[in-house]
Design an enzyme around this catalytic site. Structure first.
Site, mmCIF file in Angstrom:
data_model
loop_
_atom_site.group_PDB
_atom_site.id
_atom_site.type_symbol
_atom_site.label_atom_id
_atom_site.label_comp_id
_atom_site.label_asym_id
_atom_site.label_seq_id
_atom_site.Cartn_x
_atom_site.Cartn_y
_atom_site.Cartn_z
ATOM 1 N N LYS A 1 46.589 -4.933 53.908
ATOM 2 C CA LYS A 1 47.395 -3.728 54.143
ATOM 3 C C LYS A 1 46.956 -3.047 55.431
ATOM 4 O O LYS A 1 47.784 -2.641 56.251
ATOM 5 C CB LYS A 1 47.267 -2.772 52.946
ATOM 6 C CG LYS A 1 47.973 -3.298 51.704
ATOM 7 C CD LYS A 1 47.637 -2.542 50.417
ATOM 8 C CE LYS A 1 48.300 -3.236 49.222
ATOM 9 N NZ LYS A 1 48.019 -2.590 47.930
ATOM 10 N N GLN B 1 44.033 1.741 45.745
ATOM 11 C CA GLN B 1 44.164 0.365 45.248
ATOM 12 C C GLN B 1 43.755 0.295 43.773
ATOM 13 O O GLN B 1 42.703 0.797 43.381
ATOM 14 C CB GLN B 1 43.297 -0.579 46.103
ATOM 15 C CG GLN B 1 43.476 -2.049 45.786
ATOM 16 C CD GLN B 1 44.881 -2.574 46.071
ATOM 17 O OE1 GLN B 1 45.552 -2.130 46.994
ATOM 18 N NE2 GLN B 1 45.346 -3.507 45.254
ATOM 19 N N ASP C 1 53.183 4.181 47.096
ATOM 20 C CA ASP C 1 53.113 3.129 46.083
ATOM 21 C C ASP C 1 54.137 3.362 44.969
ATOM 22 O O ASP C 1 54.393 2.461 44.163
ATOM 23 C CB ASP C 1 51.718 3.129 45.442
ATOM 24 C CG ASP C 1 50.911 1.899 45.794
ATOM 25 O OD1 ASP C 1 51.514 0.869 46.139
ATOM 26 O OD2 ASP C 1 49.669 1.980 45.717
HETATM 27 N N1 GUN Z 1 47.157 -3.411 42.426
HETATM 28 C C1 GUN Z 1 48.032 -4.433 42.248
HETATM 29 N N2 GUN Z 1 49.191 -4.186 42.907
HETATM 30 C C2 GUN Z 1 49.043 -2.999 43.505
HETATM 31 C C3 GUN Z 1 49.904 -2.210 44.339
HETATM 32 O O1 GUN Z 1 51.054 -2.559 44.632
HETATM 33 N N3 GUN Z 1 49.384 -1.045 44.760
HETATM 34 C C4 GUN Z 1 48.133 -0.620 44.425
HETATM 35 N N4 GUN Z 1 47.731 0.555 44.879
HETATM 36 N N5 GUN Z 1 47.326 -1.319 43.664
HETATM 37 C C5 GUN Z 1 47.784 -2.507 43.210
#
Ligand code: GUN
Length: 298
Positions: free
Chosen positions: A57, A101, A124
């Site tokens: 990311k 995350q 998100d």
């Molecule tokens: N863990 C698994 N997928 C995601 C996501 O799309 N965003 C975040 N923040 N954590 C995750």
């Protein structure tokens, strides 16, 4: 003589690259107004999979010329400290999007942490305000993987309107938001959606009815050929690392679908890697650019 068929491969790379090109134009337009979209990526602890996702990311932010604000906290951080970091990011006008995350270490209450992010910075789409807006069809941020699945379908010519979409998996990150997205009375949606999960009875009888089958359960190669209807479109959300002694690394990535079996039944299928995974990150960038636009147009 039997005729062997093979499904079309839906390339996440090609579709993510299309969206990337569209974003470059939007980011340039913002730059001319002296706006650089900023994304804070918060990582707690040292979960190896999370480290890979977060690195990806942050790297994509850099490639697109977005500001990436890196917040790395130790696995034993207190909830109070984590909430204080989020509060600081909420108040920073250079930060347009905030992502924490998942999963978080056990002592932290995930939903409490997500609730602390301002809904307008929740790129998100995990805050209850955005989850609620998605359900009632109001504009807001949709979770990136779910939005990525919808984009993959639309941009490869498989409009879900009137189709029976069967989603296997009911997570807040993928299954539930994807069901909400695709059942809306809206362009690119209008599907009939069935959500299946670990307690579903006669699962294969349901998956075999799917015109579009989405596997998001996190079990390697769970969906076998016999669970797929002839000529169905299959979207594989799974990313599972399994042992493979034939590889130098000793492991390989597989999805939630048995790919070789699905190839013989499906009309089209997303590969792993190279499918949905590439969409998640680019949808996050798109949400961040939208957040920057919204926060600077007032
Ligand atoms: N863990 C698994 N997928 C995601 C996501 O799309 N965003 C975040 N923040 N954590 C995750």
């Amino acid at each position: 003589m039997s005729v062997s068929r093979t499904a079309k491969i839906i390339s996440g790379k090609i579709i993510a690259d299309q969206i990337r090109s569209e974003l470059i134009v939007e980011i340039e337009a913002l730059r001319r107004k002296n706006v650089t979209p900023g994304l804070a990526v918060v990582l707690v602890g040292e979960n190896p999979a999370s480290q890979v996702y977060v690195r990806n990311k942050r790297k994509t932010c850099a490639e697109l010329g977005l500001h990436s604000f890196d917040v790395d906290l130790p696995a034993d951080v207190t909830e109070r400290r984590l909430l204080a970091s989020i509060d600081k990011l909420n108040r920073d006008p250079k930060v347009h999007g905030i992502l924490v995350q998942m999963p978080l270490p056990k002592h932290l209450h995930e939903q409490k942490v997500l609730n602390a992010i301002l809904p307008e910075k929740d790129v998100d789409g995990f805050h209850p305000v955005n989850a609620g807006k998605l359900l009632i069809g109001e504009p807001g941020f949709a979770p990136c993987t779910a939005a990525g699945c919808q984009e993959l379908l639309l941009r490869s010519g498989y409009d879900p309107a009137g189709k029976h979409v069967v989603i296997v998996g009911r997570s807040n990150i993928v299954g539930k938001p994807l069901a909400a997205l695709l059942m809306q009375k809206a362009a690119g949606a209008n599907a009939t959606v069935t959500v299946c999960h670990s307690r579903t009875r006669h699962l294969a009888a349901l998956t075999r009815q799917a015109d579009i089958l989405v596997a998001a359960i996190g079990i390697p190669e769970f969906i076998t050929g016999r669970m797929i209807k002839d000529k169905a479109v299959v979207i594989d959300v799974g990313i599972n690392r399994i042992d493979d002694p034939t590889r130098a690394s000793g492991t390989r990535l597989v999805g939630d679908v048995h790919f070789a079996q699905a190839l013989k039944k499906a009309r089209a299928i997303t590969p792993v890697p190279g499918g949905v995974g590439l969409m998640t990150v680019i949808m996050l960038m798109r949400n961040t650019v939208s957040a920057a636009k919204q926060q600077t147009s007032r």
